[in-house]
Design an enzyme around this catalytic site. Structure first.
Site, PDB file in Angstrom:
ATOM      1  N   ASN A   1       9.291   4.718   3.557  1.00  0.00           N
ATOM      2  CA  ASN A   1       9.110   3.974   4.805  1.00  0.00           C
ATOM      3  C   ASN A   1      10.429   3.355   5.252  1.00  0.00           C
ATOM      4  O   ASN A   1      11.293   3.071   4.434  1.00  0.00           O
ATOM      5  CB  ASN A   1       8.130   2.818   4.567  1.00  0.00           C
ATOM      6  CG  ASN A   1       6.733   3.298   4.254  1.00  0.00           C
ATOM      7  OD1 ASN A   1       6.470   3.758   3.146  1.00  0.00           O
ATOM      8  ND2 ASN A   1       5.850   3.228   5.215  1.00  0.00           N
TER       9      ASN A   1
ATOM     10  N   HIS B   1       8.848   6.863   8.608  1.00  0.00           N
ATOM     11  CA  HIS B   1       9.531   6.983   7.320  1.00  0.00           C
ATOM     12  C   HIS B   1      10.995   7.349   7.596  1.00  0.00           C
ATOM     13  O   HIS B   1      11.301   7.985   8.606  1.00  0.00           O
ATOM     14  CB  HIS B   1       8.855   8.054   6.463  1.00  0.00           C
ATOM     15  CG  HIS B   1       7.560   7.577   5.865  1.00  0.00           C
ATOM     16  ND1 HIS B   1       7.165   7.888   4.586  1.00  0.00           N
ATOM     17  CD2 HIS B   1       6.581   6.787   6.366  1.00  0.00           C
ATOM     18  CE1 HIS B   1       5.984   7.329   4.331  1.00  0.00           C
ATOM     19  NE2 HIS B   1       5.614   6.657   5.401  1.00  0.00           N
TER      20      HIS B   1
ATOM     21  N   CYS C   1       9.710   9.857  -1.646  1.00  0.00           N
ATOM     22  CA  CYS C   1       9.046  11.147  -1.785  1.00  0.00           C
ATOM     23  C   CYS C   1       9.310  11.684  -3.176  1.00  0.00           C
ATOM     24  O   CYS C   1      10.447  11.980  -3.523  1.00  0.00           O
ATOM     25  CB  CYS C   1       9.628  12.098  -0.738  1.00  0.00           C
ATOM     26  SG  CYS C   1       9.068  13.789  -0.951  1.00  0.00           S
TER      27      CYS C   1
ATOM     28  N   ARG D   1       0.834  -1.202   0.000  1.00  0.00           N
ATOM     29  CA  ARG D   1       0.000   0.000   0.000  1.00  0.00           C
ATOM     30  C   ARG D   1       0.874   1.259   0.000  1.00  0.00           C
ATOM     31  O   ARG D   1       1.061   1.903  -1.026  1.00  0.00           O
ATOM     32  CB  ARG D   1      -0.942  -0.029   1.223  1.00  0.00           C
ATOM     33  CG  ARG D   1      -2.128   0.907   1.118  1.00  0.00           C
ATOM     34  CD  ARG D   1      -1.833   2.362   1.409  1.00  0.00           C
ATOM     35  NE  ARG D   1      -1.269   2.553   2.751  1.00  0.00           N
ATOM     36  CZ  ARG D   1      -0.766   3.695   3.178  1.00  0.00           C
ATOM     37  NH1 ARG D   1      -0.750   4.746   2.385  1.00  0.00           N
ATOM     38  NH2 ARG D   1      -0.235   3.797   4.382  1.00  0.00           N
ATOM     39  N   ASP D   2       1.475   1.589   1.123  1.00  0.00           N
ATOM     40  CA  ASP D   2       2.247   2.824   1.213  1.00  0.00           C
ATOM     41  C   ASP D   2       3.464   2.789   0.299  1.00  0.00           C
ATOM     42  O   ASP D   2       3.867   3.798  -0.280  1.00  0.00           O
ATOM     43  CB  ASP D   2       2.681   3.036   2.672  1.00  0.00           C
ATOM     44  CG  ASP D   2       3.090   4.473   2.953  1.00  0.00           C
ATOM     45  OD1 ASP D   2       2.923   5.328   2.063  1.00  0.00           O
ATOM     46  OD2 ASP D   2       3.570   4.737   4.064  1.00  0.00           O
TER      47      ASP D   2
ATOM     48  N   HIS E   1       4.537   4.052  12.720  1.00  0.00           N
ATOM     49  CA  HIS E   1       4.727   3.947  11.270  1.00  0.00           C
ATOM     50  C   HIS E   1       5.716   5.048  10.870  1.00  0.00           C
ATOM     51  O   HIS E   1       5.327   6.195  10.678  1.00  0.00           O
ATOM     52  CB  HIS E   1       3.356   4.149  10.596  1.00  0.00           C
ATOM     53  CG  HIS E   1       3.376   4.262   9.104  1.00  0.00           C
ATOM     54  ND1 HIS E   1       2.747   3.356   8.279  1.00  0.00           N
ATOM     55  CD2 HIS E   1       3.926   5.175   8.278  1.00  0.00           C
ATOM     56  CE1 HIS E   1       2.907   3.717   7.013  1.00  0.00           C
ATOM     57  NE2 HIS E   1       3.618   4.823   6.986  1.00  0.00           N
TER      58      HIS E   1
END
Lengths: 319, 319
Positions: free
Chosen positions: B256, B216, B247, B22-23, B214
């Site tokens: 992440n 990054h 990014c 997902r991310d 969570h």
């Protein structure tokens, strides 16, 4: 946010030695000219860096990137408030370092026999014996004698390294009057439990010594190891601008922890390093330009914390 | 080396949710096919990963990389012992997620107004109100309701985010019966002191909630933040294989934290994640091949700690 949970011993000030000009450059395929090195070093000095492991006085044939050791030190020795140290493998290296006008001579040896043999072609005991000669050479001079123990957290040839092997060398350094000993994480094998074990052991067997932690980010946990060092109250670290260095045998693997990432972490934890982050980011960009390649340091790419770049502008999908 | 200095509350087991599908994938320029995603997910399952944030049920126009959400969940729902969660922005998303056979629905909102507006085009309060509808939809079903708070440690548009803003949302989630709330470090603005402040605040204002961290690695300190989380006793983390993500506005910046680097750190600290490092390194290499680019994770490049590659074979120059 002053006292962090579990970090009661966290130091309020930390001393950072920049090792980019030595550890960072020695393995790079691009060899910088002395003028290029000076540009980078002056950018670091402008950021407030006041301690450099600036070069090694070793055979220019073995490490061509550091062949300008004498010239570089001579160019920099007049810099006010800047402390210059250099690695020396033996008495001959120490003589060259003194001649050039170094502030501190760093004697180095590996904690593992195989690495020491490959690195300096002698046994650990032979290296240690040679240090006595170096110590005699420095007697009466104002040049500081320091020590560095490579493969302190593991050896790429032998695997695990006994903590007693590190302690034995540290005691020998202490016997020679050395106060500053760096534990080198040569190929990035340090872990938080190993940091704890080694620091505790040194405090027991060589309490005269103020240890310096020198981590590599080869396996991504360099700053996690710094966190552990800080939790233990260790206040001396070595790092390399941009994370210069790396491992020629592991493509893409990082080298030393990046100085600017270390300064960012310290800043955010309220620990004073005397170094200005914005100017360190500029210095990292100078390093990137000079090396002509992407360097592993992170904060120089994204910018400091309140640099309000948007990394998440995908509608309906939070990060 | 069991109890680490200052880590008295360190958990002995940690739950890792893989958010790569997902991310990790939502912002990548390369869009994987469902078959390619399945190859990666099966490699992760083979490594022992048993919890995935597998997709988002959002507009396929907004996030084309996740347009196969329903199909992907349908393909995976039969996997024994594997827990699948998915982000939903509203009731419509939740309906699609239920229909596909998801195990948990994650309602998400940003702690900062500007980010929430850009992300889901509504106010924070409007998002929270919408969650009541989602909660009603799930009443009586066996599907778990979870929460995620984006920009929990800072906003790329507004800068610092008040801890009270995070606490307020967490309380609203708790009121809806939610137990698992993820604090999203959307653009890598978390720091160890902010982790401490936010975790302590949540424990005060919403003690029913088991927080998930969570992080990054945008500014290089992702695993330093994990160290702080562990020191605080937090035992739930989210990470992305290979460090997938990144990014789009900061070239070279990491996304992440890399799952395999997290597992390596946990392993070395003696903390059980139930995940096999060697197989995670294989999964990271699958991710690298599928994405066709170098990924930021480190341990997959150098190999695990006792992989005896030599990164230091320069004669007379220790690392």
């Amino acid at each position: 946010m002053s006292t962090l949970d579990g970090f009661e011993r966290q130091p309020s000030r930390v001393h950072v030695t920049e090792v980019g000009p030595r550890d960072g450059l020695q393995n790079e395929p691009v060899v910088l000219t002395t003028a290029e090195k000076l540009e980078l070093i002056h950018a670091l000095v402008a950021a407030g860096v006041n301690a450099f492991e600036i070069t090694s006085f070793v055979s220019p044939r073995a490490v061509p990137a550091l062949a300008d050791a004498g010239e570089l030190v001579a160019e920099l020795r007049g810099l006010d408030g800047v402390h210059l140290s250099a690695l020396v493998p033996n008495r001959r290296g120490a003589e060259r370092a003194l001649e050039a006008g170094i502030d501190a001579v760093v004697m180095f040896v590996s904690a593992s026999e195989t690495h020491n043999a490959k690195n300096v072609n002698r046994t650990v005991d032979a290296s240690l014996a040679g240090f006595e000669e170096v110590a005699r050479l420095l007697e009466g001079s104002e040049v500081e004698l320091r020590g560095a123990i490579a493969t302190s957290f593991g050896c790429p040839f032998e695997g695990d390294v006994e903590v007693a092997a590190v302690g034995r060398i540290a005691r020998r350094f202490a016997d020679l009057g050395v106060r500053h000993v760096s534990l080198g994480d040569t190929t990035g094998m340090a872990t938080p439990p190993l940091v704890t074990e080694r620091i505790r052991h040194l405090r027991e067997v060589a309490p005269q010594i103020a240890p310096t932690l020198h981590f590599h980010n080869t396996r991504g946990i360099g700053l996690a190891n710094v966190m552990q060092g800080l939790a233990l109250g260790v206040d001396r670290y070595e790092s390399s601008i941009g994370g210069l260095g790396g491992c020629p045998f592991a493509p893409g693997a990082s080298g030393n922890i990046a100085s600017e990432d270390l300064v960012y972490l310290l800043d955010e934890m309220g620990i004073d390093s005397g170094i200005d982050l914005a100017r360190m980011i500029e210095a990292a960009r100078v390093a990137t330009r000079l090396m002509g390649r992407d360097l592993p340091g992170q904060v120089s790419k994204a910018g400091a914390r309140l640099t309000l770049s948007d990394c998440s502008a995908v509608p309906t999908a939070r990060g």
